[in-house]
Design a protein around this motif. Structure first.
Motif, PDB file in Angstrom:
ATOM      1  N   SER A 139      80.407  46.346  41.788  1.00  0.00           N
ATOM      2  CA  SER A 139      78.954  46.968  41.425  1.00  0.00           C
ATOM      3  C   SER A 139      78.347  47.728  42.677  1.00  0.00           C
ATOM      4  N   THR A 140      77.447  48.476  42.063  1.00  0.00           N
ATOM      5  CA  THR A 140      76.538  49.334  42.924  1.00  0.00           C
ATOM      6  C   THR A 140      75.514  48.367  43.440  1.00  0.00           C
ATOM      7  N   LEU A 141      74.777  48.881  44.539  1.00  0.00           N
ATOM      8  CA  LEU A 141      73.767  48.340  45.051  1.00  0.00           C
ATOM      9  C   LEU A 141      72.677  47.456  44.109  1.00  0.00           C
ATOM     10  N   ASP A 142      72.123  48.110  43.363  1.00  0.00           N
ATOM     11  CA  ASP A 142      71.184  47.824  42.316  1.00  0.00           C
ATOM     12  C   ASP A 142      71.908  46.856  41.262  1.00  0.00           C
ATOM     13  N   ASP A 143      73.089  47.115  40.885  1.00  0.00           N
ATOM     14  CA  ASP A 143      73.772  46.217  40.051  1.00  0.00           C
ATOM     15  C   ASP A 143      73.897  44.730  40.636  1.00  0.00           C
ATOM     16  N   ILE A 144      74.415  44.632  41.975  1.00  0.00           N
ATOM     17  CA  ILE A 144      74.817  43.429  42.560  1.00  0.00           C
ATOM     18  C   ILE A 144      73.588  42.662  42.874  1.00  0.00           C
ATOM     19  N   THR A 145      72.345  43.457  43.062  1.00  0.00           N
ATOM     20  CA  THR A 145      71.093  42.673  43.319  1.00  0.00           C
ATOM     21  C   THR A 145      70.836  41.765  41.996  1.00  0.00           C
ATOM     22  N   ARG A 146      70.974  42.376  40.865  1.00  0.00           N
ATOM     23  CA  ARG A 146      70.748  41.616  39.747  1.00  0.00           C
ATOM     24  C   ARG A 146      71.514  40.467  39.723  1.00  0.00           C
ATOM     25  N   ILE A 147      72.856  40.886  39.883  1.00  0.00           N
ATOM     26  CA  ILE A 147      73.747  39.744  39.442  1.00  0.00           C
ATOM     27  C   ILE A 147      73.641  38.399  40.483  1.00  0.00           C
ATOM     28  N   GLY A 148      73.412  38.898  41.602  1.00  0.00           N
ATOM     29  CA  GLY A 148      73.100  37.671  42.514  1.00  0.00           C
ATOM     30  C   GLY A 148      71.901  37.177  42.403  1.00  0.00           C
ATOM     31  N   GLU A 149      70.948  37.895  41.750  1.00  0.00           N
ATOM     32  CA  GLU A 149      69.562  36.991  41.330  1.00  0.00           C
ATOM     33  C   GLU A 149      69.843  36.235  40.354  1.00  0.00           C
ATOM     34  N   LYS A 150      70.637  36.677  39.222  1.00  0.00           N
ATOM     35  CA  LYS A 150      71.020  36.026  38.087  1.00  0.00           C
ATOM     36  C   LYS A 150      71.704  34.689  38.270  1.00  0.00           C
ATOM     37  N   ILE A 151      72.780  34.854  39.366  1.00  0.00           N
ATOM     38  CA  ILE A 151      73.602  33.708  39.746  1.00  0.00           C
ATOM     39  C   ILE A 151      72.610  32.578  40.302  1.00  0.00           C
ATOM     40  N   GLN A 152      71.836  32.980  41.331  1.00  0.00           N
ATOM     41  CA  GLN A 152      70.800  32.178  41.830  1.00  0.00           C
ATOM     42  C   GLN A 152      69.972  31.475  41.034  1.00  0.00           C
ATOM     43  N   ILE A 153      69.510  32.083  40.069  1.00  0.00           N
ATOM     44  CA  ILE A 153      68.411  31.575  39.223  1.00  0.00           C
ATOM     45  C   ILE A 153      69.011  30.887  38.085  1.00  0.00           C
ATOM     46  N   GLU A 154      69.982  31.346  37.114  1.00  0.00           N
ATOM     47  CA  GLU A 154      70.516  30.432  36.256  1.00  0.00           C
ATOM     48  C   GLU A 154      71.580  29.547  36.386  1.00  0.00           C
ATOM     49  N   LEU A 155      72.489  29.866  37.372  1.00  0.00           N
ATOM     50  CA  LEU A 155      73.452  28.901  37.704  1.00  0.00           C
ATOM     51  C   LEU A 155      72.949  27.803  38.751  1.00  0.00           C
ATOM     52  N   PHE A 156      72.479  28.009  39.904  1.00  0.00           N
ATOM     53  CA  PHE A 156      71.892  27.200  40.875  1.00  0.00           C
ATOM     54  C   PHE A 156      70.298  27.013  40.834  1.00  0.00           C
ATOM     55  N   LYS A 157      69.630  27.020  39.685  1.00  0.00           N
ATOM     56  CA  LYS A 157      68.532  26.772  39.346  1.00  0.00           C
ATOM     57  C   LYS A 157      67.348  26.969  40.573  1.00  0.00           C
ATOM     58  N   ASN A 158      67.568  27.903  41.081  1.00  0.00           N
ATOM     59  CA  ASN A 158      66.734  28.401  42.179  1.00  0.00           C
ATOM     60  C   ASN A 158      65.519  29.393  41.720  1.00  0.00           C
ATOM     61  N   ASN A 159      64.487  29.835  42.238  1.00  0.00           N
ATOM     62  CA  ASN A 159      63.348  30.469  41.615  1.00  0.00           C
ATOM     63  C   ASN A 159      62.920  31.452  42.685  1.00  0.00           C
ATOM     64  N   ASN A 160      61.926  32.180  42.198  1.00  0.00           N
ATOM     65  CA  ASN A 160      61.289  33.631  43.076  1.00  0.00           C
ATOM     66  C   ASN A 160      61.057  33.124  44.454  1.00  0.00           C
ATOM     67  N   GLU A 161      60.402  31.920  44.690  1.00  0.00           N
ATOM     68  CA  GLU A 161      59.955  31.123  45.800  1.00  0.00           C
ATOM     69  C   GLU A 161      61.083  30.645  46.631  1.00  0.00           C
ATOM     70  N   THR A 162      62.158  30.372  46.291  1.00  0.00           N
ATOM     71  CA  THR A 162      63.154  29.809  46.907  1.00  0.00           C
ATOM     72  C   THR A 162      63.509  30.497  48.159  1.00  0.00           C
ATOM     73  N   LEU A 163      63.362  30.018  49.535  1.00  0.00           N
ATOM     74  CA  LEU A 163      63.937  30.681  50.562  1.00  0.00           C
ATOM     75  C   LEU A 163      65.502  30.474  50.785  1.00  0.00           C
ATOM     76  N   PHE A 164      66.235  31.425  51.176  1.00  0.00           N
ATOM     77  CA  PHE A 164      67.449  31.676  51.342  1.00  0.00           C
ATOM     78  C   PHE A 164      67.819  32.082  52.922  1.00  0.00           C
ATOM     79  N   ASP A 165      68.629  31.439  53.395  1.00  0.00           N
ATOM     80  CA  ASP A 165      69.284  31.853  54.948  1.00  0.00           C
ATOM     81  C   ASP A 165      70.193  32.871  54.385  1.00  0.00           C
ATOM     82  N   ILE A 166      70.294  34.041  55.198  1.00  0.00           N
ATOM     83  CA  ILE A 166      71.411  35.018  55.279  1.00  0.00           C
ATOM     84  C   ILE A 166      72.331  34.606  56.242  1.00  0.00           C
ATOM     85  N   VAL A 167      73.501  34.559  55.913  1.00  0.00           N
ATOM     86  CA  VAL A 167      74.583  34.135  56.708  1.00  0.00           C
ATOM     87  C   VAL A 167      75.769  35.294  56.587  1.00  0.00           C
ATOM     88  N   PRO A 168      76.398  35.769  57.610  1.00  0.00           N
ATOM     89  CA  PRO A 168      76.116  35.203  59.123  1.00  0.00           C
ATOM     90  C   PRO A 168      74.977  35.888  59.600  1.00  0.00           C
TER      91      PRO A 168
END
Length: 168
Positions: A139-168
Motif C-alpha cells: 500500500s501507499t501511505l494513504d491506503d495503509i493509514t485507512r487499512i490500519g484504522e479499519k483494523i483497529q476499529i473493526e477487528l480490535f474494537k478501538n475508537n477515535n479516542e483510543t490512545l496507542f503507543d508507537i513501538v519501537p
C-alpha cells in the motif's frame, strides 16, 4: 521475501506488552541520578498518518513501527521497497484469535497473506515459535493509514479516542 534482521525483530516484536507511558512521573529523572527511561510516543488513530509518514521518510529507528493500545492489538507497519505491509505476532494467548480474524480481513480485502515466525518464544504454552501473520497490502501511505484504522476499529474494537503507543 525480504525480512528485517531477526535480532531486531525479536527485540521489537516482543515489546508490545512492555510499553510504559512516557509521561509517568515515576519514570522521570529524579535527584537520585536515576536515568530517565525512554517511553513510547502516544497517538490517537488520527495521528497514524503522521507516524507512518515519518516511517516512509526514514525518520524512524527501524523500517517499521507498531501501534498498540493494550499489547493485544499490536500491529506492525513495515515499509520496504516503497510500499507498506502489516504484520501481527501472537505473543500472548489473547492474540491467537486475532490471527484468524486478520486472515479473514486480508481475504475479504483481496490481500495476500503468509504465516511466518521470528522464532520468538510465545508467552503461552506452545512447543512452536510465536506465529507472525504478514499481510501483503503493498500500500501507499494513504491506503495503509485507512487499512490500519479499519483494523483497529473493526477487528480490535478501538475508537477515535483510543490512545496507542508507537513501538519501537
Amino acid at each position: 521475501m525480504k525480512t528485517i534482521p531477526i535480532l531486531i525483530m525479536i527485540t521489537l516484536l516482543t515489546s508490545c506488552g512492555q510499553i510504559q507511558d512516557k509521561n509517568n512521573s515515576q519514570n522521570k529523572e529524579s535527584n537520585t541520578n536515576q536515568p530517565m527511561i525512554q517511553m513510547a510516543e502516544r497517538i490517537k488513530i488520527n495521528g497514524l498518518h503522521n507516524a507512518l509518514m515519518k516511517l516512509q521518510n526514514g525518520n524512524t529507528e527501524y523500517p517499521f513501527i507498531g501501534i498498540t493500545s493494550n499489547g493485544i492489538d499490536c500491529i506492525y507497519f513495515v515499509f520496504e521497497n516503497g510500499k507498506f505491509n502489516i504484520e501481527f505476532e501472537a505473543m500472548v494467548e489473547e492474540q491467537i484469535p486475532f490471527v484468524d480474524k486478520l486472515k479473514n480481513f486480508a481475504n475479504t480485502n483481496n490481500f495476500k497473506w503468509a504465516m511466518t515466525t521470528y522464532n520468538n518464544k510465545p508467552q503461552y504454552k506452545s512447543e512452536k515459535s510465536a506465529p507472525v501473520l504478514r499481510i501483503e497490502t503493498n500500500s501507499t501511505l494513504d491506503d495503509i493509514t485507512r487499512i490500519g484504522e479499519k483494523i483497529q476499529i473493526e477487528l480490535f474494537k478501538n475508537n477515535n479516542e483510543t490512545l496507542f503507543d508507537i513501538v519501537p
